[in-house]
Design an enzyme around this catalytic site. Structure first.
Site, PDB file in Angstrom:
ATOM      1  N   SER A 184       0.843  -1.251   0.042  1.00  0.00           N
ATOM      2  CA  SER A 184       0.161  -0.101  -0.185  1.00  0.00           C
ATOM      3  C   SER A 184       0.736   1.343   0.088  1.00  0.00           C
ATOM      4  CB  SER A 184      -0.817  -0.124   1.228  1.00  0.00           C
ATOM      5  OG  SER A 184      -0.188  -0.263   2.249  1.00  0.00           O
ATOM      6  N   HIS A 212      -5.189  -3.534  -2.646  1.00  0.00           N
ATOM      7  CA  HIS A 212      -4.894  -2.542  -3.905  1.00  0.00           C
ATOM      8  C   HIS A 212      -4.711  -3.157  -5.463  1.00  0.00           C
ATOM      9  CE1 HIS A 212      -4.272   0.591  -0.754  1.00  0.00           C
ATOM     10  NE2 HIS A 212      -3.869  -0.301  -0.044  1.00  0.00           N
ATOM     11  N   LYS A 243     -11.623   0.743  -1.978  1.00  0.00           N
ATOM     12  CA  LYS A 243     -10.919   1.054  -2.890  1.00  0.00           C
ATOM     13  C   LYS A 243     -11.549   1.103  -4.039  1.00  0.00           C
ATOM     14  CE  LYS A 243      -7.279  -0.162   0.703  1.00  0.00           C
ATOM     15  NZ  LYS A 243      -7.772   0.861   1.372  1.00  0.00           N
TER      16      LYS A 243
HETATM   17  N1  PMP Z   1      -5.282  -4.056   3.529  1.00  0.00           N
HETATM   18  C1  PMP Z   1      -4.502  -3.193   2.860  1.00  0.00           C
HETATM   19  C2  PMP Z   1      -3.377  -3.645   2.149  1.00  0.00           C
HETATM   20  C3  PMP Z   1      -5.032  -1.887   3.190  1.00  0.00           C
HETATM   21  O1  PMP Z   1      -4.298  -0.844   2.502  1.00  0.00           O
HETATM   22  C4  PMP Z   1      -6.155  -1.553   3.682  1.00  0.00           C
HETATM   23  C5  PMP Z   1      -6.746  -0.337   3.904  1.00  0.00           C
HETATM   24  N2  PMP Z   1      -6.214   0.727   4.021  1.00  0.00           N
HETATM   25  C6  PMP Z   1      -7.047  -2.796   4.462  1.00  0.00           C
HETATM   26  C7  PMP Z   1      -6.308  -3.991   4.448  1.00  0.00           C
HETATM   27  C8  PMP Z   1      -8.054  -2.521   5.422  1.00  0.00           C
HETATM   28  O2  PMP Z   1      -9.253  -2.411   4.461  1.00  0.00           O
HETATM   29  P1  PMP Z   1     -10.470  -1.249   5.015  1.00  0.00           P
HETATM   30  O3  PMP Z   1     -10.341  -0.350   4.639  1.00  0.00           O
HETATM   31  O4  PMP Z   1     -11.627  -2.048   4.341  1.00  0.00           O
HETATM   32  O5  PMP Z   1     -10.560  -1.849   6.343  1.00  0.00           O
END
Ligand code: PMP
Length: 427
Positions: A184, A212, A243
């Site tokens: 991320s 992502h 996303k």
């Molecule tokens: N995994 C990754 C790689 C993320 O970037 C995120 C969110 N930033 C999540 C899990 C968590 O997802 P959510 O926003 O749906 O809680």
């Protein structure tokens, strides 16, 4: 000696940054069309969002969300386990399993819960997790709750993963390798071919967080497996709807029995209320739009490629990103905060990333691009980034750029190029 438990809550560092006028978080957004927003009365180009396909404002998606409210109301007022299981939750699970090429899927209220709940449920006392050092915080949370051990390996470093496996695998019963499909912060793509090989060789299951990657990688946006043309190489695929799917919620997909086990054991699933109807309908419609309107995926990549090319040509160190997440390496944390503030004042919305998300001295501005950005918006962002990059002594300064190349190599493992993966990136 006893102490007041609240004594730690002084946030001195945060107060200093706020007093310095460079606090970049919790900026209020008064209105948005996705690719641009109005914040504190000023229009900004948004280059800090995960709305990769730009579907939050797609007319069909918005209509579907509104229709779900008309039909089901605004909330489920309970866990799916008890009173909150809507027919559309189950419909969504069937569609997601098909989309991801897995036997079954289970939908959680957030992606964070999907990771936390699935990992902590699966990994027992005599089991082990092999976890990439750059994995998302929700994976870390899952590993902390799990009863088994967690062993970390250097980010996307297959030699290090093999070293750790060789040294430790025999000591444990079950084992699972967990990694993000697209990381991320750095925008790196997991080396799935080698990870999958190692998983087989050392009798481990493979779990990939495709937060992502869904909607982004692969010919139809099905994620990392599809990107590498390696269907069925990943045992469990996790995804989020916050996303590309323009909503909120998360999913775990894999073998039916395993998904059903998580469904009946994961506390983050059982004891938390269900995704709201409008959120579910949004994801269902996004899946249809993704199938029927491939132009969103191609626009995303057109914009991402354009920005990669232009930012690299300008002299930014982008950590060799191959995805729509394009980090701009700055180094010093305070400089990154000041840079983000100037960006904001100039009408470009992106946030800095500092400790603990990246190591000390490795701060960056995380930029990310979407299908709905216009050429004019992207050009505006580029002009501002070039002007500020020069003003901050980052661009046009070869000694600074050499220093940043060293940081990229040492802390992010960035080689000048990654030829072994190059062919897989071609779309
Ligand atoms: N995994 C990754 C790689 C993320 O970037 C995120 C969110 N930033 C999540 C899990 C968590 O997802 P959510 O926003 O749906 O809680």
């Amino acid at each position: 000696m006893t102490k007041d438990i609240f004594a730690k809550c002084d946030l001195e560092e945060v107060r200093q940054v706020q007093a310095g006028g460079i606090y970049p978080f919790f900026r209020p957004i008064e209105s948005t069309i996705g690719s641009s927003v109005v914040s504190r009365g000023k229009k900004c180009v948004m280059i800090g969002s995960n709305n990769y396909l730009g579907l939050t404002h797609h007319p069909r998606v918005m209509e579907a969300a509104k229709a779900a409210i008309d039909h089901f109301g605004t909330g489920c007022t309970g866990s799916r386990f008890l009173n909150g299981n809507l027919s559309i939750h189950e419909e969504l699970e069937v569609e997601l399993a098909k989309f991801l090429g897995k036997e079954s899927a289970l939908v959680f209220a957030t992606g964070f819960f999907a990771n936390q709940g699935s990992i902590s449920t699966l990994v027992g006392r005599n089991d082990v997790i092999y976890s990439d050092r750059e994995n998302h915080a929700s994976i870390v949370e899952g590993t902390r709750l799990a009863l088994g051990d967690t062993l970390k390996f250097r980010h996307n470093d297959m030699v290090d993963l093999e070293r750790v496996l060789k040294m430790t695998r025999e000591k444990y019963q079950g084992a699972i390798i967990i990694a993000d499909g697209v990381f991320s912060m750095s925008g790196d793509i997991l080396n799935l071919p080698r990870t999958a090989e190692l998983a087989k060789e050392y009798n481990c299951r493979l779990y990939v967080d495709d937060a992502h990657a869904l909607g982004v990688l692969g010919p139809m946006g099905q994620g990392t497996e599809a990107h590498f043309g390696m269907s069925n190489s990943v045992d469990l695929v996790m995804g989020t709807f916050s996303k590309s799917f323009a909503s909120i919620g998360g999913v775990i997909a894999g073998p039916h029995d395993v998904v059903d086990y998580i469904k009946h054991k994961a506390r983050a699933f059982m004891f938390s209320a269900a995704m709201p109807p409008a959120g579910v309908a949004t994801v269902l419609e996004c899946l249809k739009v993704i199938r029927e309107e491939p132009q969103h995926l191609s626009n995303l990549w057109k914009n991402a490629r354009f920005m990669q090319k232009e930012l690299n040509a300008m002299g930014w160190n982008t950590l060799n990103s191959q995805t729509p997440i394009i980090p701009l390496l700055i180094g010093d944390e305070m400089v990154a905060l000041a840079f983000a503030q100037k960006l904001y004042e100039a009408g470009v919305f992106a946030t800095p990333v500092a400790r603990p998300a990246v190591p000390e001295g490795c701060a960056l501005i995380r930029t990310s691009y979407m299908a709905s950005h216009t050429q004019q918006e992207l050009q505006y962002a580029l002009d501002v980034l070039e002007k500020l990059g020069k003003e901050f002594g980052i661009l046009g300064n070869s000694s600074r750029q050499d220093e940043l190349a060293v940081i990229a190599r040492h802390h992010f493992g960035v080689k000048s190029s990654a030829p072994e993966l190059e062919s897989a990136f071609a779309l």
